[in-house]
Scaffold this active site. Structure first.
Site, PDB file in Angstrom:
ATOM      1  N   GLY A  19      17.137 -34.616 -41.380  1.00 30.62           N
ATOM      2  CA  GLY A  19      15.987 -33.752 -41.638  1.00 30.62           C
ATOM      3  C   GLY A  19      15.661 -32.899 -40.427  1.00 30.62           C
ATOM      4  N   ALA A  20      16.718 -32.387 -39.769  1.00 32.78           N
ATOM      5  CA  ALA A  20      16.518 -31.666 -38.496  1.00 32.78           C
ATOM      6  C   ALA A  20      16.276 -30.175 -38.702  1.00 32.78           C
ATOM      7  CB  ALA A  20      17.736 -31.873 -37.589  1.00 32.78           C
ATOM      8  N   TYR A 174       5.102 -43.963 -51.565  1.00 32.85           N
ATOM      9  CA  TYR A 174       5.407 -43.469 -50.203  1.00 32.85           C
ATOM     10  C   TYR A 174       5.201 -44.596 -49.191  1.00 32.85           C
ATOM     11  CZ  TYR A 174       5.102 -40.747 -45.858  1.00 32.85           C
ATOM     12  OH  TYR A 174       5.299 -40.270 -44.579  1.00 32.85           O
TER      13      TYR A 174
HETATM   14  N1  LIG Z   1       3.938 -35.001 -40.836  1.00 33.72           N
HETATM   15  C1  LIG Z   1       3.246 -36.146 -40.698  1.00 33.72           C
HETATM   16  O1  LIG Z   1       2.015 -36.150 -40.492  1.00 33.72           O
HETATM   17  C2  LIG Z   1       3.948 -37.462 -40.808  1.00 33.72           C
HETATM   18  C3  LIG Z   1       3.193 -38.628 -40.712  1.00 33.72           C
HETATM   19  C4  LIG Z   1       3.824 -39.857 -40.790  1.00 33.72           C
HETATM   20  C5  LIG Z   1       5.195 -39.922 -40.962  1.00 33.72           C
HETATM   21  N2  LIG Z   1       5.918 -38.773 -41.070  1.00 33.72           N
HETATM   22  C6  LIG Z   1       7.384 -38.905 -41.238  1.00 33.72           C
HETATM   23  O2  LIG Z   1       8.049 -38.018 -40.363  1.00 33.72           O
HETATM   24  C7  LIG Z   1       9.341 -37.707 -40.896  1.00 33.72           C
HETATM   25  C8  LIG Z   1       9.586 -36.218 -40.795  1.00 33.72           C
HETATM   26  O3  LIG Z   1       8.693 -35.561 -41.668  1.00 33.72           O
HETATM   27  P1  LIG Z   1       8.045 -34.129 -41.379  1.00 33.72           P
HETATM   28  O4  LIG Z   1       6.586 -34.342 -41.291  1.00 33.72           O
HETATM   29  O5  LIG Z   1       8.764 -33.431 -40.310  1.00 33.72           O
HETATM   30  O6  LIG Z   1       8.314 -33.436 -42.810  1.00 33.72           O
HETATM   31  P2  LIG Z   1       9.110 -32.118 -43.230  1.00 33.72           P
HETATM   32  O7  LIG Z   1       8.718 -30.980 -42.367  1.00 33.72           O
HETATM   33  O8  LIG Z   1       8.915 -31.997 -44.702  1.00 33.72           O
HETATM   34  O9  LIG Z   1      10.626 -32.494 -42.919  1.00 33.72           O
HETATM   35  C9  LIG Z   1      11.273 -33.447 -43.716  1.00 33.72           C
HETATM   36  C10 LIG Z   1      12.762 -33.277 -43.564  1.00 33.72           C
HETATM   37  O10 LIG Z   1      13.409 -34.227 -44.442  1.00 33.72           O
HETATM   38  C11 LIG Z   1      14.364 -33.532 -45.219  1.00 33.72           C
HETATM   39  N3  LIG Z   1      14.645 -34.156 -46.510  1.00 33.72           N
HETATM   40  C12 LIG Z   1      13.821 -34.347 -47.558  1.00 33.72           C
HETATM   41  N4  LIG Z   1      14.494 -34.867 -48.592  1.00 33.72           N
HETATM   42  C13 LIG Z   1      15.790 -35.003 -48.185  1.00 33.72           C
HETATM   43  C14 LIG Z   1      16.981 -35.458 -48.808  1.00 33.72           C
HETATM   44  N5  LIG Z   1      17.019 -35.852 -50.090  1.00 33.72           N
HETATM   45  N6  LIG Z   1      18.122 -35.464 -48.096  1.00 33.72           N
HETATM   46  C15 LIG Z   1      18.134 -35.037 -46.809  1.00 33.72           C
HETATM   47  N7  LIG Z   1      17.050 -34.566 -46.176  1.00 33.72           N
HETATM   48  C16 LIG Z   1      15.887 -34.566 -46.858  1.00 33.72           C
HETATM   49  C17 LIG Z   1      13.761 -32.150 -45.417  1.00 33.72           C
HETATM   50  O11 LIG Z   1      14.747 -31.239 -45.849  1.00 33.72           O
HETATM   51  P3  LIG Z   1      14.312 -29.889 -46.668  1.00 33.72           P
HETATM   52  O12 LIG Z   1      13.705 -28.973 -45.656  1.00 33.72           O
HETATM   53  O13 LIG Z   1      15.592 -29.412 -47.238  1.00 33.72           O
HETATM   54  O14 LIG Z   1      13.335 -30.346 -47.702  1.00 33.72           O
HETATM   55  C18 LIG Z   1      13.262 -31.896 -44.010  1.00 33.72           C
HETATM   56  O15 LIG Z   1      14.328 -31.499 -43.190  1.00 33.72           O
HETATM   57  C19 LIG Z   1       9.349 -38.255 -42.318  1.00 33.72           C
HETATM   58  O16 LIG Z   1      10.073 -39.465 -42.368  1.00 33.72           O
HETATM   59  C20 LIG Z   1       7.882 -38.515 -42.624  1.00 33.72           C
HETATM   60  O17 LIG Z   1       7.688 -39.542 -43.566  1.00 33.72           O
HETATM   61  C21 LIG Z   1       5.337 -37.548 -40.994  1.00 33.72           C
END
Ligand SMILES: NC(=O)c1ccc[n+]([C@@H]2O[C@H](COP(=O)([O-])OP(=O)(O)OC[C@H]3O[C@@H](n4cnc5c(N)ncnc54)[C@H](OP(=O)(O)O)[C@@H]3O)[C@@H](O)[C@H]2O)c1
Length: 298
Positions: A19-20, A174
């Site tokens: 997810g980079a 989730y």
């Molecule tokens: N943001 C927060 O406040 C928060 C809080 C707690 C935990 N987290 C955790 O942090 C991590 C990163 O999330 P983020 O906040 O950076 O969210 P984000 O901006 O939505 O990034 C998520 C990444 O995961 C990829 N992804 C989703 N479904 C996928 C699949 N089927 N196969 C491969 N890649 C996939 C997305 O790809 P696409 O761009 O193609 O969709 C994107 O690159 C996650 O594990 C999330 O649960 C985030």
């Protein structure tokens, strides 16, 4: 207070960040690249992955960047990603299991798991399994798995609902996937003791595309409840600390140190529920994942 400038030189290290292409994963990849690592930008979408590489390179040359196509919603695709990677790399220093999906409409992964459980947990379990031989033979290898503060909102894994058997509750599902991420990190550290180090991290509350499935009006209300919402580079710090700090410990769980672990700088998690600590439940989940993926490791 630990921040990006404290990351040791990463020259010579090979890192995969899932997810980079955006959000916290993009900033995790950026920081490792800036410190000289060879980073595989794992993205399910080639165009988004290449765009991320372009944006990273525009800031100047540091380490190396490479695109890897990885769809975590499909076990066969995960195997292909690992096979392609292993053809051109003989080691893997860092695996950052970061990708995630939150509160999508009810759906399943290609292998029939509830989508969040399938992508966030099963996908990373299978990815780590396929890369385990390389990790094992790389001195000092670390696996960092990104969980969430939501891991504390669930008391147990409901094995009768991992394939969406019950009426869909997007946040419950989730939270289940994020407790599973934590169990995975802990259990991997226990099972792989002496070979690799496995650590969990959670970013706090961060503006990213993770909320893409939440309607704007609901999102405004949700964010208004938090005193601070961080930027992605700040949300990447717990993962980066876990991946690179000499002080980070196997089996630990790092998060921001501010009130409620919502924002701040990396520190060990202090808000812990009995479920989060339950080693028997973590082991039970591992056995389940081995059974349903037909992947046994270590
Ligand atoms: N943001 C927060 O406040 C928060 C809080 C707690 C935990 N987290 C955790 O942090 C991590 C990163 O999330 P983020 O906040 O950076 O969210 P984000 O901006 O939505 O990034 C998520 C990444 O995961 C990829 N992804 C989703 N479904 C996928 C699949 N089927 N196969 C491969 N890649 C996939 C997305 O790809 P696409 O761009 O193609 O969709 C994107 O690159 C996650 O594990 C999330 O649960 C985030």
């Amino acid at each position: 207070m630990w921040t990006k400038k404290d990351i040791p030189d990463q020259t010579g290290k090979i890192a995969i960040v899932t997810g980079a292409n955006t959000g916290i994963g993009f900033e995790t990849a950026r920081a490792l690249f800036e410190k000289g690592a060879h980073v595989i930008i794992a993205s399910r979408d080639a165009e988004k992955g290449l765009d991320a590489i372009k944006r990273l390179k525009s800031a100047g040359v540091h380490g190396e960047l490479e695109l890897g196509i990885l769809n975590l919603a499909c076990l066969e695709d995960i195997k292909t990603f690992a096979e392609v990677f292993k053809k051109s790399h003989q080691k893997l220093d860092l695996l950052i299991n970061n990708a995630g999906v939150m509160k999508p409409p009810a759906g399943k992964s290609e292998d029939g798991f509830e989508l969040q459980f399938g992508v966030n947990f099963i996908g990373h379990f299978a990815l780590t399994a396929h890369l385990y031989d390389l990790l094992q033979h790389t001195k000092g290898a670390r696996v960092v798995t990104v969980s969430s503060g939501a891991s504390r909102f669930i008391e147990q894994i409901d094995y009768d609902n991992l394939k969406l058997e019950k009426p869909y509750d997007d946040f419950r599902e989730y939270s289940t996937s994020k407790l599973a991420n934590l169990y995975f990190a802990n259990e991997l550290n226990r099972r792989a003791a002496g070979t690799i180090t496995s650590i969990a991290a959670h970013p706090g509350v961060v503006y990213t595309e993770l909320t893409r499935h939440i309607p704007d009006n609901e999102l405004e209300v949700a964010f208004a409840r938090f005193p601070t919402v961080m930027q992605p580079w700040q949300g990447a710090l717990p993962s980066l600390y876990a991946a690179t700090s000499p002080e980070a410990e196997g089996g630990a769980y790092y998060a921001p140190d501010g009130e409620g672990e919502l924002s701040g700088y990396p520190a060990p998690v202090t808000i812990v529920t009995p479920a989060m600590r339950d080693g028997n439940k973590a082991s039970e989940l591992w056995d389940y994942a081995e059974r349903v993926t037909c992947l046994n490791f270590p």
